[in-house]
Design a protein around this motif. Structure first.
Motif, mmCIF file in Angstrom:
data_model
loop_
_atom_site.group_PDB
_atom_site.id
_atom_site.type_symbol
_atom_site.label_atom_id
_atom_site.label_comp_id
_atom_site.label_asym_id
_atom_site.label_seq_id
_atom_site.Cartn_x
_atom_site.Cartn_y
_atom_site.Cartn_z
ATOM 1 N N VAL A 102 0.837 -1.202 0.000
ATOM 2 C CA VAL A 102 0.000 0.000 0.000
ATOM 3 C C VAL A 102 0.871 1.251 0.000
ATOM 4 C CG1 VAL A 102 -1.906 1.219 1.096
ATOM 5 C CG2 VAL A 102 -1.687 -1.262 1.383
ATOM 6 N N LEU A 103 0.634 2.130 -0.964
ATOM 7 C CA LEU A 103 1.276 3.435 -0.989
ATOM 8 C C LEU A 103 0.375 4.421 -0.252
ATOM 9 C CD1 LEU A 103 3.447 5.450 -1.978
ATOM 10 C CD2 LEU A 103 2.060 5.754 -4.052
ATOM 11 N N TYR A 104 0.846 4.955 0.864
ATOM 12 C CA TYR A 104 0.116 5.955 1.639
ATOM 13 C C TYR A 104 0.688 7.339 1.346
ATOM 14 C CZ TYR A 104 -1.687 2.136 4.574
ATOM 15 O OH TYR A 104 -2.309 0.996 5.045
ATOM 16 N N ILE A 105 -0.200 8.325 1.230
ATOM 17 C CA ILE A 105 0.207 9.709 1.004
ATOM 18 C C ILE A 105 -0.621 10.597 1.923
ATOM 19 C CG2 ILE A 105 0.505 11.565 -0.688
ATOM 20 C CD1 ILE A 105 0.360 9.370 -2.878
ATOM 21 N N ASP A 106 0.049 11.404 2.729
ATOM 22 C CA ASP A 106 -0.640 12.293 3.668
ATOM 23 C C ASP A 106 -0.770 13.681 3.054
ATOM 24 O OD1 ASP A 106 -0.857 10.309 5.619
ATOM 25 O OD2 ASP A 106 1.142 10.750 6.410
ATOM 26 N N LEU A 107 -1.874 13.912 2.344
ATOM 27 C CA LEU A 107 -2.157 15.228 1.779
ATOM 28 C C LEU A 107 -2.622 16.170 2.877
ATOM 29 C CD1 LEU A 107 -4.226 14.087 -1.340
ATOM 30 C CD2 LEU A 107 -1.760 14.579 -1.247
ATOM 31 N N GLN A 108 -2.653 17.456 2.564
ATOM 32 C CA GLN A 108 -3.185 18.419 3.531
ATOM 33 C C GLN A 108 -4.685 18.218 3.742
ATOM 34 O OE1 GLN A 108 -1.632 21.717 1.278
ATOM 35 N NE2 GLN A 108 -0.213 22.271 2.912
ATOM 36 N N THR A 109 -5.329 17.552 2.816
ATOM 37 C CA THR A 109 -6.772 17.279 2.944
ATOM 38 C C THR A 109 -7.067 15.918 3.556
ATOM 39 O OG1 THR A 109 -6.708 16.537 0.633
ATOM 40 C CG2 THR A 109 -7.434 18.807 1.045
ATOM 41 N N GLY A 110 -6.023 15.153 3.890
ATOM 42 C CA GLY A 110 -6.221 13.862 4.515
ATOM 43 C C GLY A 110 -5.414 12.761 3.851
ATOM 44 N N GLN A 111 -5.393 11.615 4.475
ATOM 45 C CA GLN A 111 -4.634 10.467 3.975
ATOM 46 C C GLN A 111 -5.329 9.800 2.789
ATOM 47 O OE1 GLN A 111 -4.750 6.365 5.773
ATOM 48 N NE2 GLN A 111 -2.796 7.038 6.665
ATOM 49 N N VAL A 112 -4.555 9.443 1.763
ATOM 50 C CA VAL A 112 -5.052 8.645 0.653
ATOM 51 C C VAL A 112 -4.107 7.461 0.479
ATOM 52 C CG1 VAL A 112 -6.129 10.602 -0.493
ATOM 53 C CG2 VAL A 112 -3.789 9.965 -1.100
ATOM 54 N N SER A 113 -4.585 6.400 -0.164
ATOM 55 C CA SER A 113 -3.747 5.209 -0.299
ATOM 56 C C SER A 113 -4.129 4.418 -1.539
ATOM 57 C CB SER A 113 -3.870 4.325 0.943
ATOM 58 O OG SER A 113 -5.211 3.889 1.122
ATOM 59 N N PHE A 114 -3.158 3.661 -2.048
ATOM 60 C CA PHE A 114 -3.361 2.845 -3.238
ATOM 61 C C PHE A 114 -2.702 1.485 -3.031
ATOM 62 C CE2 PHE A 114 -3.206 7.275 -4.586
ATOM 63 C CZ PHE A 114 -4.406 7.393 -5.283
ATOM 64 N N HIS A 115 -3.463 0.428 -3.270
ATOM 65 C CA HIS A 115 -2.923 -0.919 -3.163
ATOM 66 C C HIS A 115 -2.166 -1.289 -4.446
ATOM 67 C CE1 HIS A 115 -5.584 -1.272 0.284
ATOM 68 N NE2 HIS A 115 -5.017 -2.437 0.580
ATOM 69 N N SER A 116 -1.151 -2.119 -4.274
ATOM 70 C CA SER A 116 -0.328 -2.544 -5.400
ATOM 71 C C SER A 116 0.110 -3.984 -5.201
ATOM 72 C CB SER A 116 0.909 -1.637 -5.510
ATOM 73 O OG SER A 116 1.804 -2.104 -6.498
ATOM 74 N N ALA A 117 0.311 -4.678 -6.314
ATOM 75 C CA ALA A 117 0.757 -6.071 -6.228
ATOM 76 C C ALA A 117 2.225 -6.170 -5.840
ATOM 77 C CB ALA A 117 0.529 -6.773 -7.563
ATOM 78 N N ARG A 118 2.965 -5.075 -5.993
ATOM 79 C CA ARG A 118 4.383 -5.097 -5.642
ATOM 80 C C ARG A 118 4.789 -3.794 -4.976
ATOM 81 N NH1 ARG A 118 7.620 -2.735 -10.070
ATOM 82 N NH2 ARG A 118 6.184 -1.965 -11.673
ATOM 83 N N ARG A 119 5.784 -3.894 -4.138
ATOM 84 C CA ARG A 119 6.332 -2.700 -3.497
ATOM 85 C C ARG A 119 7.256 -2.020 -4.487
ATOM 86 N NH1 ARG A 119 9.882 0.216 -0.667
ATOM 87 N NH2 ARG A 119 9.443 0.820 1.497
#
Length: 253
Positions: A102-119
């Motif tokens: 999971v790629l997590y990104i902490d934007l100023q508007t809140g956390q978003v994330s994207f699942h991936s089959a590989r790191r």
């Protein structure tokens, strides 16, 4: 921001390819934050639609999502802090068997994330999932609207920041960002570097001509990095080229 937010929501929820391309082009003019916003929108939209598509179309959508994540990593590595992103990195979703990275990104508007089959490349994420469901699209479109309002500026202190277009190292290796082989040749033409300075083979790149290294590195759109960083970017770019979906250039925007 209200009108711009409404425009972005309408485009995000709709299927107007021309309007989507126009929005992305406008965001890309806003520098690194705009580039991040474009790929957040693209990854989120294709991820949502893939879940509703039939198998063949869903594969194309997921390919576009993966391509957008690769672009995100390029820009986050260089400009996350300057663009007001509080943190980002990779975690693991133990509940998933296949797409568990999971790629997590902490934007100023809140956390978003994207699942991936590989790191992919990037740091480990220091936080955890915030538990919020159904908020991702809202957080991304509001952040994109803020980028349009602020323009091509540092979202932290308002100072101007040039978009990094090229990476160069102390050994005079030069590549474009995001990395593509076609982009390398366009870069060389713009910088007036002859074709004989191109190195193909396993790791395509250009060498900076002798005597021009200091000049090239002094450009505001060039970032000086380590030779290892150049290699990492080439490898990541070649991986994306092999899977770059045609949909990303047309229907699935």
């Amino acid at each position: 921001m209200t009108s711009r937010l409404a425009d972005i929501v309408r485009i995000y929820q709709g299927s107007d390819g021309e309007a989507t391309r126009a929005l992305y082009a406008e965001l890309e003019q806003r520098g690194p934050a705009g580039q991040i916003a474009v790929n957040l929108l693209r990854a989120a939209k294709t991820s949502e639609r893939a879940k509703a598509y039939r198998r063949g179309f869903s594969h194309a959508a997921y390919d576009t999502k993966d391509w957008a994540i690769g672009n995100l990593l390029d820009w986050l590595t260089v400009y996350s802090a300057a663009c007001g992103i509080r943190g980002w990195g990779w975690g693991v979703d133990q509940s998933q068997e296949k797409h568990r990275h999971v790629l997590y990104i902490d934007l100023q508007t809140g956390q978003v994330s994207f699942h991936s089959a590989r790191r992919r490349e990037g740091p480990d994420y220091s936080g955890t999932w915030d538990g919020a469901r159904g908020m991702q699209a809202d957080r991304i479109v509001r952040w994109a609207a803020a980028v349009l309002e602020r323009g091509p500026f540092n979202m932290v202190d308002g100072s101007a920041i040039p978009a990094t277009r090229y990476l160069c190292d102390g050994d005079r290796h030069l590549i474009c960002l995001p990395y593509t082989v076609d982009g390398l040749h366009a870069m060389a033409a713009e910088l007036e570097i002859g074709a004989h300075w191109f190195h193909g083979g396993r790791w395509p790149h250009y060498d900076v001509p002798k005597g021009r290294h200091a000049e090239i590195c002094a450009r505001p759109d060039v970032q000086v990095v380590s030779p290892r960083e150049i290699l990492v970017r080439i490898r990541a770019g070649l991986d994306r080229d092999r899977t770059t979906p045609a949909a990303a250039q047309g229907k699935l925007l």
